[in-house]
Design an enzyme around this catalytic site. Structure first.
Site, PDB file in Angstrom:
ATOM      1  N   THR A   4       4.826  10.731   3.433  1.00  0.00           N
ATOM      2  CA  THR A   4       5.834   9.676   3.389  1.00  0.00           C
ATOM      3  C   THR A   4       7.061  10.121   2.597  1.00  0.00           C
ATOM      4  OG1 THR A   4       4.841   8.725   1.407  1.00  0.00           O
ATOM      5  CG2 THR A   4       4.052   7.872   3.511  1.00  0.00           C
ATOM      6  N   PRO A  41       6.812   5.510  14.594  1.00  0.00           N
ATOM      7  CA  PRO A  41       5.812   4.953  15.510  1.00  0.00           C
ATOM      8  C   PRO A  41       4.455   5.570  15.201  1.00  0.00           C
ATOM      9  CG  PRO A  41       7.340   6.416  16.693  1.00  0.00           C
ATOM     10  CD  PRO A  41       7.824   6.324  15.272  1.00  0.00           C
ATOM     11  N   ARG A  42       3.429   4.728  15.191  1.00  0.00           N
ATOM     12  CA  ARG A  42       2.093   5.255  14.877  1.00  0.00           C
ATOM     13  C   ARG A  42       1.400   5.751  16.142  1.00  0.00           C
ATOM     14  NH1 ARG A  42       1.032  -0.100  11.339  1.00  0.00           N
ATOM     15  NH2 ARG A  42       2.249   0.493   9.537  1.00  0.00           N
ATOM     16  N   ASN A  44       3.835   5.075  -1.491  1.00  0.00           N
ATOM     17  CA  ASN A  44       3.560   5.487  -0.110  1.00  0.00           C
ATOM     18  C   ASN A  44       2.894   4.356   0.679  1.00  0.00           C
ATOM     19  OD1 ASN A  44       1.332   5.789  -1.793  1.00  0.00           O
ATOM     20  ND2 ASN A  44       0.513   7.581  -0.761  1.00  0.00           N
ATOM     21  N   ALA A  45       2.344   3.393  -0.021  1.00  0.00           N
ATOM     22  CA  ALA A  45       1.693   2.264   0.644  1.00  0.00           C
ATOM     23  C   ALA A  45       2.767   1.259   1.059  1.00  0.00           C
ATOM     24  CB  ALA A  45       0.716   1.597  -0.311  1.00  0.00           C
ATOM     25  N   GLY A  46       2.497   0.485   2.077  1.00  0.00           N
ATOM     26  CA  GLY A  46       3.472  -0.537   2.457  1.00  0.00           C
ATOM     27  C   GLY A  46       2.761  -1.815   2.822  1.00  0.00           C
ATOM     28  N   HIS A  47       3.168  -2.930   2.247  1.00  0.00           N
ATOM     29  CA  HIS A  47       2.571  -4.187   2.665  1.00  0.00           C
ATOM     30  C   HIS A  47       3.631  -5.273   2.708  1.00  0.00           C
ATOM     31  CE1 HIS A  47       1.520  -3.082  -1.506  1.00  0.00           C
ATOM     32  NE2 HIS A  47       1.976  -4.263  -1.817  1.00  0.00           N
ATOM     33  N   GLY A  91      -4.543  -3.375   7.769  1.00  0.00           N
ATOM     34  CA  GLY A  91      -4.268  -4.792   7.524  1.00  0.00           C
ATOM     35  C   GLY A  91      -5.000  -5.298   6.288  1.00  0.00           C
ATOM     36  N   LYS A  92      -5.124  -4.421   5.285  1.00  0.00           N
ATOM     37  CA  LYS A  92      -5.839  -4.805   4.051  1.00  0.00           C
ATOM     38  C   LYS A  92      -5.137  -5.976   3.361  1.00  0.00           C
ATOM     39  CE  LYS A  92      -5.431  -0.492   2.678  1.00  0.00           C
ATOM     40  NZ  LYS A  92      -5.108   0.204   3.922  1.00  0.00           N
ATOM     41  N   THR A 118      -3.796  12.053   1.975  1.00  0.00           N
ATOM     42  CA  THR A 118      -2.969  11.754   0.819  1.00  0.00           C
ATOM     43  C   THR A 118      -3.651  12.408  -0.384  1.00  0.00           C
ATOM     44  OG1 THR A 118      -1.740  10.015  -0.325  1.00  0.00           O
ATOM     45  CG2 THR A 118      -4.042   9.513   0.253  1.00  0.00           C
ATOM     46  N   GLN A 128      -4.015   2.954   1.518  1.00  0.00           N
ATOM     47  CA  GLN A 128      -4.383   3.983   2.512  1.00  0.00           C
ATOM     48  C   GLN A 128      -5.832   3.782   3.015  1.00  0.00           C
ATOM     49  OE1 GLN A 128      -2.897   5.606  -0.646  1.00  0.00           O
ATOM     50  NE2 GLN A 128      -0.973   4.981   0.231  1.00  0.00           N
ATOM     51  N   GLY A 188      -4.654 -12.607  14.643  1.00  0.00           N
ATOM     52  CA  GLY A 188      -3.216 -12.819  14.850  1.00  0.00           C
ATOM     53  C   GLY A 188      -2.447 -12.332  13.647  1.00  0.00           C
ATOM     54  N   ASP A 239      -3.217   1.321   6.997  1.00  0.00           N
ATOM     55  CA  ASP A 239      -2.630   0.334   7.905  1.00  0.00           C
ATOM     56  C   ASP A 239      -3.677  -0.469   8.684  1.00  0.00           C
ATOM     57  OD1 ASP A 239      -0.112   1.445   7.175  1.00  0.00           O
ATOM     58  OD2 ASP A 239      -0.491   3.056   8.609  1.00  0.00           O
TER      59      ASP A 239
HETATM   60  P1  IMP Z   1       1.585  11.061   1.246  1.00  0.00           P
HETATM   61  O1  IMP Z   1       0.615  10.035   0.755  1.00  0.00           O
HETATM   62  O2  IMP Z   1       3.003  10.577   1.288  1.00  0.00           O
HETATM   63  O3  IMP Z   1       1.442  12.370   0.530  1.00  0.00           O
HETATM   64  O4  IMP Z   1       1.214  11.377   2.778  1.00  0.00           O
HETATM   65  C1  IMP Z   1       0.027  12.051   3.127  1.00  0.00           C
HETATM   66  C2  IMP Z   1      -0.572  11.505   4.399  1.00  0.00           C
HETATM   67  O5  IMP Z   1      -1.030  10.181   4.176  1.00  0.00           O
HETATM   68  C3  IMP Z   1       0.405  11.400   5.578  1.00  0.00           C
HETATM   69  O6  IMP Z   1      -0.301  11.609   6.771  1.00  0.00           O
HETATM   70  C4  IMP Z   1       0.883   9.968   5.500  1.00  0.00           C
HETATM   71  O7  IMP Z   1       1.361   9.501   6.749  1.00  0.00           O
HETATM   72  C5  IMP Z   1      -0.404   9.278   5.091  1.00  0.00           C
HETATM   73  N1  IMP Z   1      -0.169   8.004   4.380  1.00  0.00           N
HETATM   74  C6  IMP Z   1       0.227   7.840   3.112  1.00  0.00           C
HETATM   75  N2  IMP Z   1       0.310   6.537   2.797  1.00  0.00           N
HETATM   76  C7  IMP Z   1      -0.064   5.857   3.894  1.00  0.00           C
HETATM   77  C8  IMP Z   1      -0.240   4.458   4.171  1.00  0.00           C
HETATM   78  O8  IMP Z   1      -0.037   3.568   3.335  1.00  0.00           O
HETATM   79  N3  IMP Z   1      -0.671   4.168   5.436  1.00  0.00           N
HETATM   80  C9  IMP Z   1      -0.958   5.121   6.366  1.00  0.00           C
HETATM   81  N4  IMP Z   1      -0.820   6.425   6.136  1.00  0.00           N
HETATM   82  C10 IMP Z   1      -0.389   6.796   4.909  1.00  0.00           C
END
Ligand code: IMP
Length: 440
Positions: free
Chosen positions: A127, A312-313, A37-40, A14-15, A242, A227, A426, A12
């Site tokens: 996730t 929440p982070r 597990n990634a989100g963009h 901001g890649k 992860t 990640q 920004g 997270d």
């Molecule tokens: P997993 O990748 O779902 O197995 O999660 C393992 C750890 O990596 C946990 O602490 C997740 O919150 C963290 N994690 C996985 N993907 C992301 C991501 O894209 N951003 C931030 N943390 C991540």
């Protein structure tokens, strides 16, 4: 030429903004590890697209590749592709035949194991996407790969071997009831159909060959890490990590180009001007207790809520030992620092310059998480910078960044021994001050 974009902290950072900024000059954007597990969030033509698997470049007319190092949930992949097509886009996404498939039993087991760990207080806070169990099966040589989906006989063989083990794990070890996720027939039907669709749409590739051909044709490749370094299974704070390698070395292994290819290119580390973390694990510079209000302020201003899970982070000051570690593990040729605007207007700005570990001063991250948890940050104070018109700053350039913020950035580049290529000021993609172009 290649440019590899990696996360320097805990994900997270901001890649996506940098992939957007520099992806324009790439012909192919490759993900080399991780899965949904990634989100963009990608904003294109006024539309917002929340993606977790499809590389963001694919929304912008680039070829998006999921490399062999990725774990692919076909349900997510097709949902995202259908949504993009529904909005009139025509994404070109290729999937490595050597990539592993996330199956429904992986997700179920991810949830079960997290719950079991919660009882003993060692939950990772995953996730829940089945990432860990899929990589376990990959290393355990009982995984199902994308290529296996293309041959119904092979798929059946793989499922008949793996599924009884999953059933036994769920029922005999965890004492739960196995459900549809362990029904070989149902799995075979669904995933053979996935194979059929992948074939019909011509989506599968031998990733190494595909990229080799593009390179021979003089194309630019961008490797998009997901990640961050501190949650890398080898270089992060194990076991709060992860199950893949977000670090730059994996760009070669997870895509089938040699390290001499990615190593001759640029490796840009993306840094958030402070820290955020989803999930468990130590965070020496965490803002908590009396600093809770400040953490809330930064969380709200920076929009620090999980893209995938909405959680929440946790928030902390910039952790410089973490950055030094990331710079060494990845071999940064440059860095991009995001969210500098979020810290504007604060009464105080600190960084964790070093750690005190049992009375000793250390400058990088210790190798065990227990030691890391005992680290007390040695803070360094910076002069706060004011709120300014950041859109104006983005337009004018680096010199328009307030002096105190430039001091902060100069310190960061000294510590990681790599120059600042870009500064995010920004949430809008245009609000990036560009100092260097890694393709040049
Ligand atoms: P997993 O990748 O779902 O197995 O999660 C393992 C750890 O990596 C946990 O602490 C997740 O919150 C963290 N994690 C996985 N993907 C992301 C991501 O894209 N951003 C931030 N943390 C991540």
């Amino acid at each position: 030429m290649t440019v590899t974009i990696v996360g320097s902290q805990l994900g997270d950072e901001g890649k996506g903004a940098l992939v957007d900024l520099w992806g324009g000059e790439a012909d192919v954007v490759v993900r080399y590890q991780g899965g949904d597990n990634a989100g963009h969030t990608v904003v294109e033509g006024g539309e917002e697209y929340a993606l977790s698997l499809v590389p963001s470049g694919a929304v912008r007319g680039k070829v998006g590749v999921l490399g062999n190092g990725c774990v692919v949930n076909p349900r997510t992949l097709f949902d995202e592709l259908d949504e993009l097509r529904g909005k009139g886009l025509d994404p070109d996404v290729r999937v490595a035949r050597r990539a592993h498939v996330i199956l429904p039993y992986h997700r179920r087991l991810d949830g079960i194991e997290e719950e079991a760990k919660a009882d003993s207080g060692v939950k990772v806070g995953t996730t829940g996407r089945g990432i860990g169990p899929t990589y376990e099966d990959k290393a355990g040589r009982r995984g199902v790969r994308i290529g296996d989906l293309l041959d119904p006989e092979v798929l059946r063989e793989r499922l008949e071997y793996a599924v009884p083990q999953k059933r036994a794990l769920i029922e005999d070890v965890y004492g739960l009831e196995a459900g549809e996720e362990c029904d070989v027939e149902a799995l075979h039907e669904e995933f053979a159909a996935v194979g059929e669709r992948l074939r019909e749409e011509g989506m599968t590739v031998d990733c190494g060959d595909f990229l080799h051909e593009r390179r021979e044709a003089g194309k630019n490749l961008m490797f998009e890490g997901a990640q961050g370094t501190s949650i890398d299974v080898d270089h992060g704070n194990y076991p709060y990590v992860t199950s893949s390698n977000p670090t730059a070395g994996a760009a070669a292994v997870g895509s089938g180009v040699g390290p001499t290819v990615t190593g001759r290119g640029e490796v840009v580390g993306v840094v958030k001007a402070y820290l955020s973390r989803v999930g468990e694990g130590p965070l020496p510079t965490e803002l908590e207790g009396p600093d809770e209000e400040l953490a809330d302020f930064i969380r709200e201003k920076g929009g620090e809520f999980g893209t995938v899970t909405g959680r929440p982070r946790r928030i902390g000051w910039l952790d410089v030992p973490m950055l030094r570690h990331a710079s060494r593990a990845n071999g940064f040729t440059g860095i991009a620092v995001n969210h500098v605007d979020v810290l504007a207007g604060l009464d105080e700005v600190h960084v964790g310059h070093a750690y005190d570990l049992d009375g000793e001063t250390i400058e990088t991250v210790p190798s065990t998480t227990e030691e890391w948890a005992r680290c007390e940050p040695i803070l360094r104070e910076f002069e706060p910078w004011p709120e300014v018109d950041w859109a104006d700053v983005a337009e004018t350039g680096y010199e328009a960044i307030p002096d105190a913020a430039r001091e902060y950035l100069g310190y960061a580049e000294e510590q990681v021994e790599a120059p600042v290529y870009a500064v995010g000021v920004g949430p809008d993609r245009a609000e990036t001050v560009v100092r260097a172009n890694p393709w040049e």
